[in-house]
Scaffold this active site. Structure first.
Site, PDB file in Angstrom:
ATOM      1  N   LYS A  45       0.826  -1.218   0.000  1.00  0.00           N
ATOM      2  CA  LYS A  45       0.000   0.000   0.000  1.00  0.00           C
ATOM      3  C   LYS A  45       0.856   1.263   0.000  1.00  0.00           C
ATOM      4  O   LYS A  45       0.348   2.367   0.022  1.00  0.00           O
ATOM      5  CB  LYS A  45      -0.929   0.004   1.219  1.00  0.00           C
ATOM      6  CG  LYS A  45      -1.931  -1.145   1.238  1.00  0.00           C
ATOM      7  CD  LYS A  45      -2.997  -0.865   2.282  1.00  0.00           C
ATOM      8  CE  LYS A  45      -3.027  -1.934   3.327  1.00  0.00           C
ATOM      9  NZ  LYS A  45      -4.026  -1.684   4.379  1.00  0.00           N
ATOM     10  N   LYS A  47       2.312   2.664   2.214  1.00  0.00           N
ATOM     11  CA  LYS A  47       1.956   3.520   3.362  1.00  0.00           C
ATOM     12  C   LYS A  47       2.912   3.204   4.508  1.00  0.00           C
ATOM     13  O   LYS A  47       3.133   2.038   4.835  1.00  0.00           O
ATOM     14  CB  LYS A  47       0.530   3.232   3.858  1.00  0.00           C
ATOM     15  CG  LYS A  47      -0.581   3.730   2.958  1.00  0.00           C
ATOM     16  CD  LYS A  47      -1.930   3.911   3.698  1.00  0.00           C
ATOM     17  CE  LYS A  47      -2.660   2.683   4.065  1.00  0.00           C
ATOM     18  NZ  LYS A  47      -4.090   2.947   4.423  1.00  0.00           N
TER      19      LYS A  47
HETATM   20  N1  C2G Z   1     -12.863   3.965   7.178  1.00  0.00           N
HETATM   21  C1  C2G Z   1     -14.102   4.591   7.296  1.00  0.00           C
HETATM   22  N2  C2G Z   1     -14.171   5.921   7.413  1.00  0.00           N
HETATM   23  C2  C2G Z   1     -13.046   6.674   7.440  1.00  0.00           C
HETATM   24  C3  C2G Z   1     -11.781   6.048   7.336  1.00  0.00           C
HETATM   25  C4  C2G Z   1     -11.714   4.678   7.204  1.00  0.00           C
HETATM   26  O1  C2G Z   1     -15.154   3.908   7.282  1.00  0.00           O
HETATM   27  N3  C2G Z   1     -13.164   8.027   7.576  1.00  0.00           N
HETATM   28  C5  C2G Z   1     -12.830   2.499   7.029  1.00  0.00           C
HETATM   29  C6  C2G Z   1     -12.224   2.065   5.702  1.00  0.00           C
HETATM   30  O2  C2G Z   1     -13.206   2.102   4.672  1.00  0.00           O
HETATM   31  C7  C2G Z   1     -11.778   0.638   6.016  1.00  0.00           C
HETATM   32  C8  C2G Z   1     -11.405   0.726   7.510  1.00  0.00           C
HETATM   33  O3  C2G Z   1     -12.010   1.929   8.021  1.00  0.00           O
HETATM   34  O4  C2G Z   1     -12.876  -0.270   5.861  1.00  0.00           O
HETATM   35  C9  C2G Z   1      -9.907   0.808   7.723  1.00  0.00           C
HETATM   36  O5  C2G Z   1      -9.424   1.898   6.965  1.00  0.00           O
HETATM   37  P1  C2G Z   1      -7.839   1.917   6.601  1.00  0.00           P
HETATM   38  O6  C2G Z   1      -7.064   1.680   7.832  1.00  0.00           O
HETATM   39  O7  C2G Z   1      -7.605   3.124   5.760  1.00  0.00           O
HETATM   40  O8  C2G Z   1      -7.739   0.578   5.725  1.00  0.00           O
HETATM   41  P2  C2G Z   1      -7.174   0.464   4.237  1.00  0.00           P
HETATM   42  O9  C2G Z   1      -5.859   1.126   4.148  1.00  0.00           O
HETATM   43  O10 C2G Z   1      -8.257   0.881   3.335  1.00  0.00           O
HETATM   44  O11 C2G Z   1      -6.860  -1.117   4.123  1.00  0.00           O
HETATM   45  O12 C2G Z   1      -7.298  -5.547   2.503  1.00  0.00           O
HETATM   46  C10 C2G Z   1      -7.974  -4.335   2.768  1.00  0.00           C
HETATM   47  C11 C2G Z   1      -7.020  -3.263   3.212  1.00  0.00           C
HETATM   48  O13 C2G Z   1      -6.165  -3.725   4.243  1.00  0.00           O
HETATM   49  C12 C2G Z   1      -7.804  -2.042   3.682  1.00  0.00           C
END
Ligand code: C2G
Length: 132
Positions: A45, A47
């Site tokens: 990612k 990140k």
């Molecule tokens: N999320 C949310 N609202 C936000 C930020 C995040 O609903 N304001 C949700 C995202 O949609 C996700 C979860 O919180 O379902 C975790 O977000 P992230 O940590 O950003 O996860 P991500 O980097 O999208 O990784 O295999 C899937 C990946 O690992 C997802």
């Protein structure tokens, strides 16, 4: 017992994550969070997390909605996770809408995408802090 799983980085935990986890738990009785490892975050990612895996895991385990935290080490593990953890429902925020529909065909889990909490993100928090 209905078992739910969700995946993510959950860095700099904020109320958008909590909203997601609360609604994911509402889909069943037991919520598993597959937490992206530091290596997966960087390699897949691009990140770099502010908090390392063990710290992010500690935070998630303190949340009342979360019953188990497992590592997310690859994109491919989802199919086997559904069997290993006897998952009934897979939940993700709708920024992933459609990305995991293959799980319906390859396993018999229900796939649910929940609306994101619009105004908050880890990226936004970092930018706001930088801008002062
Ligand atoms: N999320 C949310 N609202 C936000 C930020 C995040 O609903 N304001 C949700 C995202 O949609 C996700 C979860 O919180 O379902 C975790 O977000 P992230 O940590 O950003 O996860 P991500 O980097 O999208 O990784 O295999 C899937 C990946 O690992 C997802």
């Amino acid at each position: 017992m209905k078992r739910v799983i969700t995946y993510g980085t959950f860095d700099m935990l904020h109320y958008g994550h909590i909203n997601l986890l609360r609604r994911a738990k509402e889909q069943g009785d037991y919520l598993i969070v597959a937490l992206s490892t530091d290596e997966f975050n960087w390699q897949e990612k691009h990140k770099r997390t502010y908090f390392e895996f063990e710290k992010r895991k500690q935070l998630l385990e303190a949340i009342r909605y979360v019953d188990l935290v497992i590592p997310e080490e690859s994109w491919e593990q989802k199919v086997s996770d559904m069997t290993v953890y006897q998952v009934d429902t897979f939940v993700m925020g709708d920024d992933w809408q459609g990305e995991f529909d293959y799980l319906v065909n390859q396993t018999d889990v229900e796939v649910i995408y929940l609306p994101r909490t619009p105004e908050v993100s880890t990226t936004q928090i970092k930018q706001d802090l930088q801008n002062g």
